[in-house]
Design an enzyme around this catalytic site. Structure first.
Site, mmCIF file in Angstrom:
data_model
loop_
_atom_site.group_PDB
_atom_site.id
_atom_site.type_symbol
_atom_site.label_atom_id
_atom_site.label_comp_id
_atom_site.label_asym_id
_atom_site.label_seq_id
_atom_site.Cartn_x
_atom_site.Cartn_y
_atom_site.Cartn_z
ATOM 1 N N HIS A 165 0.821 -1.217 0.000
ATOM 2 C CA HIS A 165 0.000 0.000 0.000
ATOM 3 C C HIS A 165 0.853 1.265 0.000
ATOM 4 C CE1 HIS A 165 -3.220 -2.553 2.198
ATOM 5 N NE2 HIS A 165 -3.742 -2.234 1.037
ATOM 6 N N CYS A 252 -2.830 0.774 9.739
ATOM 7 C CA CYS A 252 -3.896 -0.131 9.279
ATOM 8 C C CYS A 252 -4.754 -0.680 10.405
ATOM 9 C CB CYS A 252 -3.370 -1.249 8.400
ATOM 10 S SG CYS A 252 -1.935 -2.041 9.005
#
Ligand code: CIR
Length: 257
Positions: A165, A252
């Protein structure tokens, strides 16, 4: 200023989470992951956030990474469309928690063929930088830009070439300070930031987490810690070693708003 966060407890199936082994080796130990998660939640609470800590869900090994199925901001929430089959259903499971804080008129959805995961979405005031990655495609970014454009946000897509990511490779703190890899240091989108290049051997620590003036830094990365302290931030060290084994890091593990 964040006042709230949503987190989700790790489940025993965590050991089956998706991993590229980019960061860590081995399989997470559930009991240790629970302890680390409790500490993470406690740290958010110490910083004044009201945390909704959702129960774990054995159907979704990666579901403690709540940042991915939703993107939240002051004006609205966007339910994403996670790219991997084993994670896609997380978008349904996060919705009731989102509904506690946003009415239906302010909850939007990324629809197929668009894919998106929140780990690719980096907010800098009224601007979102969105990673084009294995998990977030151009159509996902297009839909996202259309949604948040209604609320005055600009969106810039940034190609992610190094791994999972965007926020594994570039993380915004505040006041223009951006932690980056050597590759992201060259990204035209980030030219105007005060870029702090993190050594490759501390790559994982780029994913530090700015909350209301303080920076949470993963435990075990002394060079990055020093860089962040030298910028003048108070820091809190958090051990995320079990999550690291399946590519999970500080941002996250929560949605902040
Ligand atoms: C995955 O591959 O989807 C998970 N094992 C890790 C997700 C980490 N999420 C994030 O950095 N936002």
């Amino acid at each position: 200023m964040f006042t709230k966060a949503i987190t989700k407890k790790p489940c025993r199936a965590l050991i089956d989470g998706i991993t590229t082994s980019q960061f860590g080796e081995g399989t997470p130990v559930y009991e240790d992951a629970v302890k680390q998660h409790d500490k993470y939640v406690a740290t958010l609470r110490e910083l004044g956030l009201e945390v909704t800590d959702l129960e774990g869900d054995e159907r979704y090994p990666d579901s403690c990474f709540v940042e991915d199925p939703a993107v939240v901001m002051a004006e609205c929430a966007v339910i994403t469309n996670p790219a991997r089959d084993s994670r896609n259903g997380e978008k349904h499971e996060i919705l009731p928690a989102i509904r506690k804080f946003y009415d239906d008129a302010h909850i939007f959805h990324i629809e197929a063929p668009g894919t998106m995961e929140g780990g690719d979405v980096m907010q800098v005031d009224k601007h979102f930088y969105v990673g084009l990655s294995d998990r977030t495609n151009e159509e996902g970014v297009r839909q996202f830009a259309e949604i948040v454009g209604q609320f005055g946000y600009e969106v810039t897509a940034v190609p992610v070439t190094e791994g999972l990511h965007l926020k594994d490779f570039a993380v915004y703190l505040d006041k223009g300070n951006l932690l980056v890899t050597a590759v992201m240091n060259e990204a035209p989108a980030f030219a105007d930031f005060n870029r702090l290049v993190i050594d490759a051997d501390e790559l994982y620590a780029i994913n530090s987490l700015y909350i209301n003036g303080t920076v949470l830094v993963p435990e075990g990365y002394p060079k990055t810690l020093k860089i962040i302290q030298n910028l003048g931030y108070p820091v809190k060290l958090v051990d995320t070693g079990e999550f690291r084994k399946i590519d999970g890091s500080l941002t996250c593990l929560s949605l902040r708003f």
